[in-house]
Design a protein around this motif. Sequence first.
Motif, PDB file in Angstrom:
ATOM      1  N   ASN A   1      90.371 -31.761-102.183  1.00  0.00           N
ATOM      2  CA  ASN A   1      89.711 -30.924-103.179  1.00  0.00           C
ATOM      3  C   ASN A   1      90.345 -29.545-103.044  1.00  0.00           C
ATOM      4  O   ASN A   1      89.921 -28.721-102.229  1.00  0.00           O
ATOM      5  CB  ASN A   1      88.206 -30.879-102.926  1.00  0.00           C
ATOM      6  CG  ASN A   1      87.457 -30.125-104.019  1.00  0.00           C
ATOM      7  OD1 ASN A   1      88.009 -29.235-104.674  1.00  0.00           O
ATOM      8  ND2 ASN A   1      86.190 -30.470-104.197  1.00  0.00           N
ATOM      9  N   VAL A   2      91.404 -29.318-103.811  1.00  0.00           N
ATOM     10  CA  VAL A   2      92.168 -28.082-103.679  1.00  0.00           C
ATOM     11  C   VAL A   2      91.317 -26.878-104.077  1.00  0.00           C
ATOM     12  O   VAL A   2      91.402 -25.813-103.464  1.00  0.00           O
ATOM     13  CB  VAL A   2      93.463 -28.150-104.520  1.00  0.00           C
ATOM     14  CG1 VAL A   2      94.217 -26.829-104.474  1.00  0.00           C
ATOM     15  CG2 VAL A   2      94.351 -29.284-104.014  1.00  0.00           C
ATOM     16  N   PHE A   3      90.478 -27.048-105.098  1.00  0.00           N
ATOM     17  CA  PHE A   3      89.590 -25.946-105.477  1.00  0.00           C
ATOM     18  C   PHE A   3      88.728 -25.516-104.297  1.00  0.00           C
ATOM     19  O   PHE A   3      88.573 -24.325-104.014  1.00  0.00           O
ATOM     20  CB  PHE A   3      88.687 -26.361-106.637  1.00  0.00           C
ATOM     21  CG  PHE A   3      89.370 -26.519-107.959  1.00  0.00           C
ATOM     22  CD1 PHE A   3      90.168 -25.514-108.474  1.00  0.00           C
ATOM     23  CD2 PHE A   3      89.185 -27.669-108.714  1.00  0.00           C
ATOM     24  CE1 PHE A   3      90.791 -25.645-109.717  1.00  0.00           C
ATOM     25  CE2 PHE A   3      89.792 -27.817-109.950  1.00  0.00           C
ATOM     26  CZ  PHE A   3      90.598 -26.800-110.454  1.00  0.00           C
ATOM     27  N   LEU A   4      88.171 -26.492-103.601  1.00  0.00           N
ATOM     28  CA  LEU A   4      87.312 -26.192-102.448  1.00  0.00           C
ATOM     29  C   LEU A   4      88.118 -25.532-101.339  1.00  0.00           C
ATOM     30  O   LEU A   4      87.661 -24.567-100.711  1.00  0.00           O
ATOM     31  CB  LEU A   4      86.657 -27.482-101.953  1.00  0.00           C
ATOM     32  CG  LEU A   4      85.494 -27.334-100.970  1.00  0.00           C
ATOM     33  CD1 LEU A   4      84.314 -26.618-101.630  1.00  0.00           C
ATOM     34  CD2 LEU A   4      85.060 -28.713-100.467  1.00  0.00           C
ATOM     35  N   GLU A   5      89.323 -26.029-101.102  1.00  0.00           N
ATOM     36  CA  GLU A   5      90.192 -25.429-100.086  1.00  0.00           C
ATOM     37  C   GLU A   5      90.477 -23.960-100.391  1.00  0.00           C
ATOM     38  O   GLU A   5      90.620 -23.142 -99.484  1.00  0.00           O
ATOM     39  CB  GLU A   5      91.521 -26.195-100.017  1.00  0.00           C
ATOM     40  CG  GLU A   5      91.407 -27.602 -99.459  1.00  0.00           C
ATOM     41  CD  GLU A   5      92.727 -28.361 -99.576  1.00  0.00           C
ATOM     42  OE1 GLU A   5      93.781 -27.705 -99.789  1.00  0.00           O
ATOM     43  OE2 GLU A   5      92.722 -29.596 -99.460  1.00  0.00           O
ATOM     44  N   TYR A   6      90.548 -23.626-101.682  1.00  0.00           N
ATOM     45  CA  TYR A   6      90.851 -22.262-102.087  1.00  0.00           C
ATOM     46  C   TYR A   6      89.606 -21.399-102.234  1.00  0.00           C
ATOM     47  O   TYR A   6      89.683 -20.271-102.720  1.00  0.00           O
ATOM     48  CB  TYR A   6      91.638 -22.270-103.405  1.00  0.00           C
ATOM     49  CG  TYR A   6      93.086 -22.711-103.250  1.00  0.00           C
ATOM     50  CD1 TYR A   6      93.699 -22.797-102.002  1.00  0.00           C
ATOM     51  CD2 TYR A   6      93.851 -23.042-104.363  1.00  0.00           C
ATOM     52  CE1 TYR A   6      95.014 -23.192-101.867  1.00  0.00           C
ATOM     53  CE2 TYR A   6      95.182 -23.436-104.240  1.00  0.00           C
ATOM     54  CZ  TYR A   6      95.747 -23.513-102.986  1.00  0.00           C
ATOM     55  OH  TYR A   6      97.068 -23.902-102.854  1.00  0.00           O
ATOM     56  N   GLY A   7      88.457 -21.926-101.822  1.00  0.00           N
ATOM     57  CA  GLY A   7      87.266 -21.100-101.747  1.00  0.00           C
ATOM     58  C   GLY A   7      86.319 -21.160-102.916  1.00  0.00           C
ATOM     59  O   GLY A   7      85.318 -20.428-102.944  1.00  0.00           O
ATOM     60  N   TYR A   8      86.585 -22.030-103.884  1.00  0.00           N
ATOM     61  CA  TYR A   8      85.656 -22.139-105.000  1.00  0.00           C
ATOM     62  C   TYR A   8      84.427 -22.945-104.564  1.00  0.00           C
ATOM     63  O   TYR A   8      84.561 -23.958-103.884  1.00  0.00           O
ATOM     64  CB  TYR A   8      86.332 -22.816-106.194  1.00  0.00           C
ATOM     65  CG  TYR A   8      87.406 -21.960-106.826  1.00  0.00           C
ATOM     66  CD1 TYR A   8      87.070 -20.928-107.695  1.00  0.00           C
ATOM     67  CD2 TYR A   8      88.756 -22.154-106.525  1.00  0.00           C
ATOM     68  CE1 TYR A   8      88.057 -20.122-108.265  1.00  0.00           C
ATOM     69  CE2 TYR A   8      89.744 -21.350-107.093  1.00  0.00           C
ATOM     70  CZ  TYR A   8      89.380 -20.339-107.964  1.00  0.00           C
ATOM     71  OH  TYR A   8      90.350 -19.537-108.514  1.00  0.00           O
ATOM     72  N   PRO A   9      83.237 -22.510-104.948  1.00  0.00           N
ATOM     73  CA  PRO A   9      82.014 -23.200-104.516  1.00  0.00           C
ATOM     74  C   PRO A   9      81.927 -24.614-105.078  1.00  0.00           C
ATOM     75  O   PRO A   9      82.272 -24.854-106.245  1.00  0.00           O
ATOM     76  CB  PRO A   9      80.892 -22.315-105.074  1.00  0.00           C
ATOM     77  CG  PRO A   9      81.511 -20.979-105.286  1.00  0.00           C
ATOM     78  CD  PRO A   9      82.928 -21.261-105.688  1.00  0.00           C
ATOM     79  N   GLU A  10      81.448 -25.517-104.245  1.00  0.00           N
ATOM     80  CA  GLU A  10      81.401 -26.927-104.641  1.00  0.00           C
ATOM     81  C   GLU A  10      80.571 -27.138-105.904  1.00  0.00           C
ATOM     82  O   GLU A  10      80.951 -27.922-106.791  1.00  0.00           O
ATOM     83  CB  GLU A  10      80.850 -27.773-103.495  1.00  0.00           C
ATOM     84  CG  GLU A  10      80.995 -29.258-103.716  1.00  0.00           C
ATOM     85  CD  GLU A  10      80.783 -30.075-102.460  1.00  0.00           C
ATOM     86  OE1 GLU A  10      80.951 -31.302-102.529  1.00  0.00           O
ATOM     87  OE2 GLU A  10      80.444 -29.485-101.416  1.00  0.00           O
ATOM     88  N   LYS A  11      79.455 -26.433-106.023  1.00  0.00           N
ATOM     89  CA  LYS A  11      78.608 -26.598-107.211  1.00  0.00           C
ATOM     90  C   LYS A  11      79.342 -26.137-108.471  1.00  0.00           C
ATOM     91  O   LYS A  11      79.200 -26.742-109.536  1.00  0.00           O
ATOM     92  CB  LYS A  11      77.304 -25.829-107.040  1.00  0.00           C
ATOM     93  CG  LYS A  11      76.321 -26.484-106.076  1.00  0.00           C
ATOM     94  CD  LYS A  11      74.991 -25.746-106.054  1.00  0.00           C
ATOM     95  CE  LYS A  11      73.998 -26.435-105.123  1.00  0.00           C
ATOM     96  NZ  LYS A  11      72.702 -25.712-105.085  1.00  0.00           N
ATOM     97  N   GLU A  12      80.123 -25.070-108.341  1.00  0.00           N
ATOM     98  CA  GLU A  12      80.876 -24.582-109.506  1.00  0.00           C
ATOM     99  C   GLU A  12      81.995 -25.544-109.883  1.00  0.00           C
ATOM    100  O   GLU A  12      82.307 -25.714-111.068  1.00  0.00           O
ATOM    101  CB  GLU A  12      81.438 -23.189-109.223  1.00  0.00           C
ATOM    102  CG  GLU A  12      80.378 -22.110-109.115  1.00  0.00           C
ATOM    103  CD  GLU A  12      80.972 -20.727-108.945  1.00  0.00           C
ATOM    104  OE1 GLU A  12      82.152 -20.521-109.310  1.00  0.00           O
ATOM    105  OE2 GLU A  12      80.258 -19.848-108.427  1.00  0.00           O
ATOM    106  N   ILE A  13      82.593 -26.173-108.891  1.00  0.00           N
ATOM    107  CA  ILE A  13      83.641 -27.170-109.155  1.00  0.00           C
ATOM    108  C   ILE A  13      83.045 -28.348-109.919  1.00  0.00           C
ATOM    109  O   ILE A  13      83.578 -28.794-110.943  1.00  0.00           O
ATOM    110  CB  ILE A  13      84.300 -27.640-107.843  1.00  0.00           C
ATOM    111  CG1 ILE A  13      84.970 -26.469-107.116  1.00  0.00           C
ATOM    112  CG2 ILE A  13      85.302 -28.756-108.124  1.00  0.00           C
ATOM    113  CD1 ILE A  13      85.367 -26.784-105.686  1.00  0.00           C
ATOM    114  N   GLU A  14      81.924 -28.864-109.395  1.00  0.00           N
ATOM    115  CA  GLU A  14      81.259 -29.984-110.068  1.00  0.00           C
ATOM    116  C   GLU A  14      80.885 -29.625-111.496  1.00  0.00           C
ATOM    117  O   GLU A  14      81.089 -30.414-112.426  1.00  0.00           O
ATOM    118  CB  GLU A  14      80.000 -30.382-109.278  1.00  0.00           C
ATOM    119  CG  GLU A  14      80.268 -30.953-107.906  1.00  0.00           C
ATOM    120  CD  GLU A  14      80.868 -32.340-107.960  1.00  0.00           C
ATOM    121  OE1 GLU A  14      80.628 -33.062-108.954  1.00  0.00           O
ATOM    122  OE2 GLU A  14      81.587 -32.718-107.022  1.00  0.00           O
ATOM    123  N   ALA A  15      80.354 -28.424-111.673  1.00  0.00           N
ATOM    124  CA  ALA A  15      79.923 -27.991-113.006  1.00  0.00           C
ATOM    125  C   ALA A  15      81.097 -27.849-113.956  1.00  0.00           C
ATOM    126  O   ALA A  15      80.996 -28.186-115.144  1.00  0.00           O
ATOM    127  CB  ALA A  15      79.163 -26.669-112.900  1.00  0.00           C
TER     128      ALA A  15
END
Length: 380
Positions: A14-28
């Motif tokens: 999950n590259v977004f998560l690795e780069y610090g984006y919140p998991e809930k925002e990624i899912e949304a």
Amino acid sequence: MEHGGAFFTGTYRNVFLEYGYPEKEIEAKVQSAWEEMFFGSEAVRIYHPAGEDMGYMVDTGNMDVRTEGMSYGMMMAVQMGDKDIFDRLWKWTHTYMYMTSGTHAGYFAWSCNLDGTKRAYGPAPDGEEYFAMTLLFASHRWGDGPEPFNYSEQARELLFRCIHNGEKGTGFPMWNPEHKLIKFIPDCEYSDPSYHLPHFYELFALWAKEEDRGFWKEAAAASRRYLQLSCHPVTGLAPEYAHYDGTPNNDRGFGHFFSDSYRVAANVGLDSAWFGADEWRREEADRIQAFFAGKDPADYRRYTIAGEPFEEKALHPVGLLATNAMAALATDGPNARASVDLLWRTPLRTGARRYYDNCLYFFSLLALSGKYRIWHPVQA
């Protein structure tokens, strides 16, 4: 090839998560894009239901239905777990696009009108390879049903035709039997680098008809070699059409980096996510991200593969920045984070040209969030 991809580990980055984006925002973000493209306003959506049990994806720039878009929609649906939309798309495809007679019998007409009448009587192999992969994934995720929802049988028969058509004197195969390379269209002898999906062929080598599995394993290796030949060693740019030796095919002016070519970066990224990033794939991702670093998407253009710009602007800048971001699955290089951040900041495209851009955009969201997955057979 280095191991380490999800096929071997079962773990999807999950590259977004690795780069610090919140998991809930990624899912949304993923869910919102799905909802907008399939159920949203007329300014954004590209999926339309048809009758009680069918549906289609519209190429909004050309107002037709293409095997590219239908197979892309099916891949999106199986990854998102929406069997109803998957089956609607597949039934529309099987009902209206399948060709039962003529030179290309057994393949799918690449373009139809919105009412299902054919606009062309030839296929585009990128549609067939996606159909086969999505059908296998659907079989593994949901199980087979009655025809035409006997997904695995449909996939294996299609893959068989793709490599054996023409052996008895009628039709043409979609892969050159000598070079093991996918053709741009069956009745030509050159390729399109963006059609090359070695990560799909690795899986076809496991799940196609047993007698064809060796071919697909060879095709995966041949495609990885071919991409190294066709991508420029400095810029990383690939032509839309290329000869079997990888050199640009400019016979009709398609030997430059333009709309089809964008998918190469995405395919390198997904191959890396599934089967591991070797040195060349990392370098290729670094090159193409470096080439676009600092360029304004509003000024993206057609380029020679050496990087010389034409006056002509890119038709699909959102699709291009999305595929460049997806290449981050192959690299943690100096421009990977900026490429991903640019995608995150960019909304879905609206307007007439949105279809291709938003398909590539959504695939990138799926891949960078770890949701573009291999669906294996369920073990009893």
